[in-house]
Design an enzyme around this catalytic site. Structure first.
Site, mmCIF file in Angstrom:
data_model
loop_
_atom_site.group_PDB
_atom_site.id
_atom_site.type_symbol
_atom_site.label_atom_id
_atom_site.label_comp_id
_atom_site.label_asym_id
_atom_site.label_seq_id
_atom_site.Cartn_x
_atom_site.Cartn_y
_atom_site.Cartn_z
ATOM 1 N N GLU A 47 0.857 -1.196 0.000
ATOM 2 C CA GLU A 47 0.000 0.000 0.000
ATOM 3 C C GLU A 47 0.897 1.252 0.000
ATOM 4 O OE1 GLU A 47 -1.502 0.792 3.924
ATOM 5 O OE2 GLU A 47 -3.382 1.646 3.189
ATOM 6 N N LYS A 123 -9.690 1.654 -1.541
ATOM 7 C CA LYS A 123 -9.833 1.082 -0.194
ATOM 8 C C LYS A 123 -11.171 1.444 0.444
ATOM 9 C CE LYS A 123 -7.046 0.958 4.099
ATOM 10 N NZ LYS A 123 -5.724 1.417 4.625
ATOM 11 N N CYS A 172 -4.576 -3.062 2.968
ATOM 12 C CA CYS A 172 -4.265 -2.930 4.403
ATOM 13 C C CYS A 172 -5.420 -3.359 5.295
ATOM 14 C CB CYS A 172 -3.800 -1.498 4.683
ATOM 15 S SG CYS A 172 -2.970 -1.333 6.288
#
Lengths: 313, 313
Positions: A47, A123, A172
């Protein structure tokens, strides 16, 4: 024909705030070369791979804006795209995205061996807070610097040269949320690629977590969700002491049994490689986790029907 | 005031088809006595604890009917209820239930230290098949012998003497389904109690799984889901060579970090005990897994909107 894809987890050591883009990209190119030299067809970077994990700082103006990519690729990152194409290697990479309309996302792309972007993901599970915590040296301001991803969890098909796997991307914190994995698994995912920057302490301000338990959590989330969704998972860290703040390592390649088949040992730039037999997903998908036979969605209503926990007993 | 509950996982060795109810109950009483002697306040027994795992056989008539309990408690199991009450110990136990209307469920109850049933659960995720597999020595006929549980996943409050934990029950295969855990977590679960009978080979007819990997899966499912739902989990086997068919062991007590704090080492009757600090759930529930802050149900629609996997890419 066996569908065996050689994948590299290209863990990165820290990107300091003072590091130039060129220096960071040079390290990524070295990781790419090593991975390709070891026969990897797909290289998974972390990331926010091109920058420091800037949400730990309360920033504004030009410094903050400078962390976002306004196009992907762009001149600063083009050498990575170009060299990967020359090597015939694809990759996953995470970056901060600024759209033409000024929207900001924590994003990732998967790039095929021909250098084209196959899929993009933004995300969904942003951790942290909008407002900084008073008195804390390090913040977790993803909710301030990014909008919630608007892509959902869209599975996509990897290229034929990779065995045509059904793929998904997470970023993540997403990897800790079983809902994200399940939505991909309901589309048949066989390979989940994930980059992360995870603090070596509790970034939410708690005091009970250390580097060891947080690395354990990270690996456990990949293992548990890989098993319960009968998918390969490649989960890759930016690690080490970044701007004085620790990041865990533990980048790992996990098989559909939830077994870690390769894992980074350092907190620095490090490539680990594994041959991933995509058909190893079939046992789980056809037997234990044959969703059509065994799931009971009539009892899952709370998962979509409410957001927070509601204690009523 | 600290809420520390001492829990025993009362793993059972095999119940042979030829064993009498009295012999099995006598073993359960010995496990109860040992657990109580070690200070346990709650004792977790396996799924279908009073009988052999009869879904491995194609049965009918009186033998099949004899495996079901038509009331709970009933004279055959009353000694367990009575002795537990004398000792001031509660328990979880799994059994085959036959209702007054003739409906059959794979059920479990949690009994308080005063001997009363606090909550009942009927297994939602029935594995196996309705029709026997031709040529296989051992079957997995839960879908034949039981109806799908109709209770959903109802959290309940344990007694004040236990620290008043929000509790949930699962049975065997349920523990592999993250949806089940999540529905409980959305009700604030702090303690999940689970009994299982899991074959040491693939009960679905596959050939790639052995006792080692299946024990690993069982432990991993408890660990991953305990962590991602910030709950204690106590997962308890009937183990060993039962009627010539192997059952895994690996009964475990897992903390809200997903760490195994106690685990059985044998495939026989064995008690393992741990002190479970219920407030250890708070870190996860308030920080990383603060659902109200971080969940994004608008992207979870497939979880309730479809049953099977749909590959469209």
């Amino acid at each position: 024909m066996p569908r065996i894809l050689r994948i590299a987890a290209a863990q990165m050591g820290p990107n300091q705030r003072a590091d130039t883009r060129e220096a960071i990209l040079a390290r990524m190119l070295r990781l790419l070369e090593e991975a390709a030299g070891r026969g990897a067809q797909l290289v998974v970077f972390p990331e926010l791979a091109f920058t420091t994990f800037f949400p730990r700082w309360l920033l504004e103006g030009a410094e903050l804006d400078g962390y976002y990519e306004t196009a992907m690729p762009n001149p600063a990152v083009q050498p990575l795209f170009s060299r990967a194409r020359e090597l015939g290697v694809g990759f996953y990479v995470g970056y901060a995205e600024m759209t033409a309309e000024g929207k900001r996302f924590n994003s990732a792309v998967t790039v095929g061996p021909d250098g084209t972007i196959i899929a993009k993901y933004r995300k969904v599970h942003l951790p942290g807070s909008v407002e900084p915590r008073v008195g804390d040296r390090f913040q977790q301001l993803e909710k301030r610097y990014f909008e919630y991803g608007d892509t959902g969890f869209p599975a996509f098909r990897g290229p034929a040269a990779w065995g045509g796997p059904v793929m998904g991307m997470l970023i993540c914190n997403d990897r800790r949320w079983p809902e994200a994995w399940r939505v991909y698994a309901l589309q048949g995912v066989e390979l989940m690629v994930i980059g992360y920057n995870s603090a070596a302490y509790d970034p939410n301000g708690g005091s009970t977590e250390n580097e060891e338990i947080r690395t354990f959590h990270s690996t456990l989330a990949a293992q548990g969700n890989a098993y319960m969704n009968a998918t390969w998972a490649v989960s890759v860290a930016k690690a080490g002491d970044e701007d004085g703040s620790g990041l865990i390592g533990g980048s790992c390649i996990v098989d559909p049994n939830g077994v870690v088949v390769a894992q980074a040992k350092t907190l620095a730039d490090e490539v680990v490689v594994a041959d991933c037999d995509l058909d190893a997903c079939r046992q789980g998908k056809e037997k234990m986790f044959n969703f059509a036979m065994h799931r009971r969605p009539e009892h899952y209503g709370r998962i979509t029907g409410q957001t927070g926990a509601e204690v009523t007993v």
